[in-house]
Enzyme design. Structure first.
Site, PDB file in Angstrom:
ATOM      1  N   LEU A   1       1.012  -1.475  -0.031  1.00 21.01           N
ATOM      2  CA  LEU A   1      -0.504   0.172   0.287  1.00 21.01           C
ATOM      3  C   LEU A   1       0.808   1.103   0.013  1.00 21.01           C
ATOM      4  O   LEU A   1      -0.446   2.386   0.507  1.00 21.01           O
ATOM      5  CB  LEU A   1      -1.075  -0.059   1.358  1.00 21.01           C
ATOM      6  CG  LEU A   1      -2.171  -1.173   1.150  1.00 21.01           C
ATOM      7  CD1 LEU A   1      -2.795  -1.062   2.012  1.00 21.01           C
ATOM      8  CD2 LEU A   1      -2.434  -0.961  -0.007  1.00 21.01           C
ATOM      9  N   CYS A   2       2.566   1.349  -0.113  1.00 22.69           N
ATOM     10  CA  CYS A   2       2.774   2.444  -0.468  1.00 22.69           C
ATOM     11  C   CYS A   2       2.754   3.024  -2.140  1.00 22.69           C
ATOM     12  O   CYS A   2       3.056   1.813  -2.388  1.00 22.69           O
ATOM     13  CB  CYS A   2       4.436   2.131   0.257  1.00 22.69           C
ATOM     14  SG  CYS A   2       4.865   2.296   1.595  1.00 22.69           S
ATOM     15  N   HIS A   3       2.481   3.993  -1.457  1.00 18.21           N
ATOM     16  CA  HIS A   3       2.892   5.076  -3.219  1.00 18.21           C
ATOM     17  C   HIS A   3       4.176   5.071  -3.410  1.00 18.21           C
ATOM     18  O   HIS A   3       5.198   5.008  -2.745  1.00 18.21           O
ATOM     19  CB  HIS A   3       2.727   6.354  -3.218  1.00 18.21           C
ATOM     20  CG  HIS A   3       0.609   6.109  -2.690  1.00 18.21           C
ATOM     21  ND1 HIS A   3       0.591   6.536  -1.541  1.00 18.21           N
ATOM     22  CD2 HIS A   3       0.235   6.486  -3.674  1.00 18.21           C
ATOM     23  CE1 HIS A   3      -0.800   6.289  -1.457  1.00 18.21           C
ATOM     24  NE2 HIS A   3      -1.338   6.249  -2.971  1.00 18.21           N
TER      25      HIS A   3
ATOM     26  N   MET B   1       8.659   5.840   4.727  1.00 16.18           N
ATOM     27  CA  MET B   1       9.010   3.995   4.587  1.00 16.18           C
ATOM     28  C   MET B   1      10.369   4.647   4.042  1.00 16.18           C
ATOM     29  O   MET B   1      11.451   3.737   4.258  1.00 16.18           O
ATOM     30  CB  MET B   1       7.510   3.631   4.258  1.00 16.18           C
ATOM     31  CG  MET B   1       6.315   4.008   5.018  1.00 16.18           C
ATOM     32  SD  MET B   1       6.253   3.171   6.815  1.00 16.18           S
ATOM     33  CE  MET B   1       7.864   1.139   6.572  1.00 16.18           C
ATOM     34  N   GLU B   2      10.182   5.747   2.654  1.00 16.94           N
ATOM     35  CA  GLU B   2      11.292   5.320   2.347  1.00 16.94           C
ATOM     36  C   GLU B   2      12.499   5.495   3.084  1.00 16.94           C
ATOM     37  O   GLU B   2      13.891   4.814   3.449  1.00 16.94           O
ATOM     38  CB  GLU B   2      11.729   6.393   0.981  1.00 16.94           C
ATOM     39  CG  GLU B   2      10.942   5.299  -0.028  1.00 16.94           C
ATOM     40  CD  GLU B   2       9.276   5.296   0.383  1.00 16.94           C
ATOM     41  OE1 GLU B   2       8.315   5.698  -0.507  1.00 16.94           O
ATOM     42  OE2 GLU B   2       8.840   6.428   1.125  1.00 16.94           O
TER      43      GLU B   2
ATOM     44  N   ASP C   1      24.800  -8.865   7.177  1.00 15.56           N
ATOM     45  CA  ASP C   1      25.314  -9.745   6.242  1.00 15.56           C
ATOM     46  C   ASP C   1      26.594  -9.566   5.837  1.00 15.56           C
ATOM     47  O   ASP C   1      27.589 -10.856   5.794  1.00 15.56           O
ATOM     48  CB  ASP C   1      24.212  -9.168   4.790  1.00 15.56           C
ATOM     49  CG  ASP C   1      24.575 -10.756   3.844  1.00 15.56           C
ATOM     50  OD1 ASP C   1      24.183 -11.850   4.578  1.00 15.56           O
ATOM     51  OD2 ASP C   1      25.367 -10.253   2.914  1.00 15.56           O
TER      52      ASP C   1
END
Length: 155
Positions: A75-77, A111-112, A126
């Site tokens: 649902l993120c644009h 969010m980014e 990692d």
């Protein structure tokens, strides 16, 4: 449930319609930390990790992750990012990562920035796990955001 913008009146998930919103300059800053043994931290700082330049690879991974956030978070644009920067500070016990994301658009870049920090820290894990499998990632949070209807936020 009506206060949650990703849910409609029946409680079903949907992508928020931002077509009527004004485009504004938006910025978000997020941070997080990976804590590790002194040996792992020294190897990262000196560039002696077997997999190569951990900080350079982690920085690129974070930038790439910010650009792909809408592929990862439902649902993120998808956003036309105008800047993504990853700042890494090392010390004797780990690395603190800070991500800054910018756009000129109709929805925010929180969010980014958070995705960029998360993937940056996962990449460090990692690349250094051969030295220290007990590393911990924590403290991922939004520090600040500007732009948009809700205005400014500072942690």
């Amino acid at each position: 449930m009506t206060n949650l913008t990703h849910l409609d009146s029946a409680g079903a998930a949907h992508m928020v319609d931002v077509s009527a919103k004004q485009s504004t300059a938006r910025e978000a800053i997020a941070e997080g930390r990976i804590t590790m043994s002194a040996q792992a931290a020294a190897a990262i700082r000196s560039g002696a990790a077997a997999k190569g330049d951990v900080l350079a690879v982690a920085r690129i991974a974070g930038i790439m992750a910010a650009k792909r956030t809408s592929d990862l978070i439902p649902l993120c644009h998808p956003l036309p990012l105008t800047r993504v920067a990853i700042d890494l500070v090392t010390d004797d016990t780990g690395v603190t990562a800070t991500a800054t994301a910018r756009t000129d658009g109709k929805t925010g870049v929180e969010m980014e920035a958070l995705t960029a920090v998360s993937v940056t820290l996962l990449t460090i894990y990692d690349m250094a796990k051969a030295i220290d499998k007990a590393m911990t990632i924590d403290g991922i949070r939004l520090l600040a955001k500007t732009g948009g209807k809700s205005g400014e936020y500072r942690a």
